[in-house]
Design an enzyme around this catalytic site. Structure first.
Site, short mmCIF file in Angstrom:
data_model
loop_
_atom_site.label_atom_id
_atom_site.label_comp_id
_atom_site.label_asym_id
_atom_site.label_seq_id
_atom_site.Cartn_x
_atom_site.Cartn_y
_atom_site.Cartn_z
N LYS A 34 0.85 -1.20 0.00
CA LYS A 34 0.00 0.00 0.00
C LYS A 34 0.88 1.25 0.00
O LYS A 34 2.11 1.15 0.17
CB LYS A 34 -0.90 -0.02 1.24
CG LYS A 34 -0.14 0.01 2.57
CD LYS A 34 -1.07 -0.27 3.76
CE LYS A 34 -0.29 -0.33 5.05
NZ LYS A 34 -1.14 -0.77 6.19
N TYR A 253 15.70 30.22 7.54
CA TYR A 253 14.48 30.87 8.01
C TYR A 253 14.42 30.83 9.53
O TYR A 253 14.65 29.79 10.15
CB TYR A 253 13.26 30.17 7.44
CG TYR A 253 13.10 30.37 5.95
CD1 TYR A 253 12.90 31.64 5.43
CD2 TYR A 253 13.15 29.29 5.09
CE1 TYR A 253 12.76 31.83 4.06
CE2 TYR A 253 13.00 29.46 3.73
CZ TYR A 253 12.80 30.73 3.22
OH TYR A 253 12.66 30.91 1.87
#
Ligand SMILES: *Cc1c(COP(=O)(O)O)cnc(C)c1O
Length: 364
Positions: A34, A253
């Protein structure tokens, strides 16, 4: 082309499948593929895991891809169908379906199908996510067993704490006691990776390994290599710029890292838009020194905040590192689980989150 790439090792996948077989020698293997093969690419992994007895997916669309590629193994829809209309397609493709709810029983009994489906009837043995409670299980079985739409029934459950205490003893006992009321010798499907690794030789007709096939850890604090598993994915990139900063200067940042001494910084072409966790290494006092990362074959740490397309690492002690130097974000040198730990998550999440923009390359 940016230098970032996820390299998938065929031999590691095959090796890890063999490890699953060693732990469950009397069981059929339902390879769980999956989430795009846990981020490795559905068909990439199916090709390497062709020796598995079955594949488990979530959506009919994934099953279509596998059937169209020629896979004739059992294919199981792990949550069954979501809508009645999917049952006809499931029958056409010869899929096995989980049945976990009354709604799924109802639509299955009322469907008109070209072929009956094999059902994996899910018991809620204590996880309280999907499945019938033990007291409702026998009735669910009887209803399905009478239906012309049902070719056979496998008894299935899933364990919530296979990777740590209190383990699987209590839910396994609930499961076994409940199925005693049903005809003997019905096939049983039990085990995820943690169960397979920690409870070898469990009596089960099917086991359902997922994460172990990809060589990542199932067990908090227990590296995958301790079980002889090999990492399948290497996420790699390169240094694309170098900065040398003085004590007191900051990077990135929010200036989340400030140097206390002269520091050489490597800028790596990998960011959160590639699937690298943005908060890796920034979890307060826990991981003040970033997440592990290897540059030119040497393990160092990330620094500061991960940007969308880049991240920073400390190359002060790797003087040979420069623009173009190879970087391993995770792989053999840096286990994905170590990066996950620095981001307060699990390897599963990082592997599944590798972004579509990262090219995948297969290697032996
Ligand atoms: C995802 C899944 C698995 C595989 O779990 P791993 O921990 O990755 O081995 C097994 N069974 C079910 C029902 C699942 O949903």
């Amino acid at each position: 082309m940016r230098p970032i790439v996820a390299t998938i090792s065929r031999s590691a996948l095959q090796h890890n499948l063999a490890v699953a077989k060693q732990h469950a020698p009397h069981s059929k293997i339902m390879a769980v593929v999956k989430a795009n093969g846990y981020g490795h690419g559905l068909l990439n992994v199916a090709r390497c895991l062709n020796a598995a007895d079955g594949f488990a997916v979530l959506g009919v669309n994934e099953a279509v891809i596998l059937r169209e590629a020629g896979y004739q193994q059992t294919i199981l829809l792990l949550e069954g169908v979501f809508r009645a209309e999917e049952l006809a397609k499931a029958a056409e493709l010869g899929l096995d379906v989980v049945v976990h709810s009354k709604m799924q029983i109802e639509i299955l009994l009322n469907a008109s199908l070209t072929k009956p489906l094999h059902v994996h009837l899910k018991m809620n043995s204590g996880m309280n996510r999907l499945g019938f409670t033990p007291d409702a299980y026998a009735a669910a079985y009887q209803a399905l067993n009478l239906s012309k739409n049902v070719a056979g029934i496998t008894l299935m459950t899933h364990f919530a704490t296979a990777d740590k205490e209190p383990g699987i003893a209590a839910p396994l006992q609930v499961f076994e006691k409940t199925i005693k009321e049903l005809p003997a010798n019905l096939p049983v499907s039990l085990a995820n990776s943690a169960t397979i690794l920690r409870h070898s030789y469990l009596r089960a007709d099917w086991v359902r390994p997922g994460i172990m096939l990809y060589g990542a850890s199932t067990v908090s604090g227990m590296p995958a290599t301790a079980f002889g598993l090999k990492p399948v994915m290497q996420l790699s990139s390169e240094i694309i710029a170098v900065q040398t900063i003085a004590a007191g200067e900051s990077i990135g940042y929010g200036n989340r890292f400030t140097a206390t001494q002269a520091t050489r910084i490597g800028i790596v072409a990998c960011g959160y838009a590639d699937g690298y966790p943005r908060h890796a290494g920034l979890l307060g006092d826990q991981h003040p020194h970033g997440a592990p990362i290897a540059v030119s074959g040497k393990v160092t740490r990330t620094l500061g905040r991960v940007s969308m397309d880049m991240l920073f690492c400390d190359i002060t002690d790797i003087p040979e590192a420069d623009i173009g130097s190879p970087v391993e974000l995770w792989g053999r040198q840096v286990p994905v689980d170590a990066v996950a730990e620095a981001a307060d998550t699990v390897g599963y999440e990082l592997l599944c989150a590798v972004a579509a923009r990262v090219p995948i390359k297969m290697t032996d």
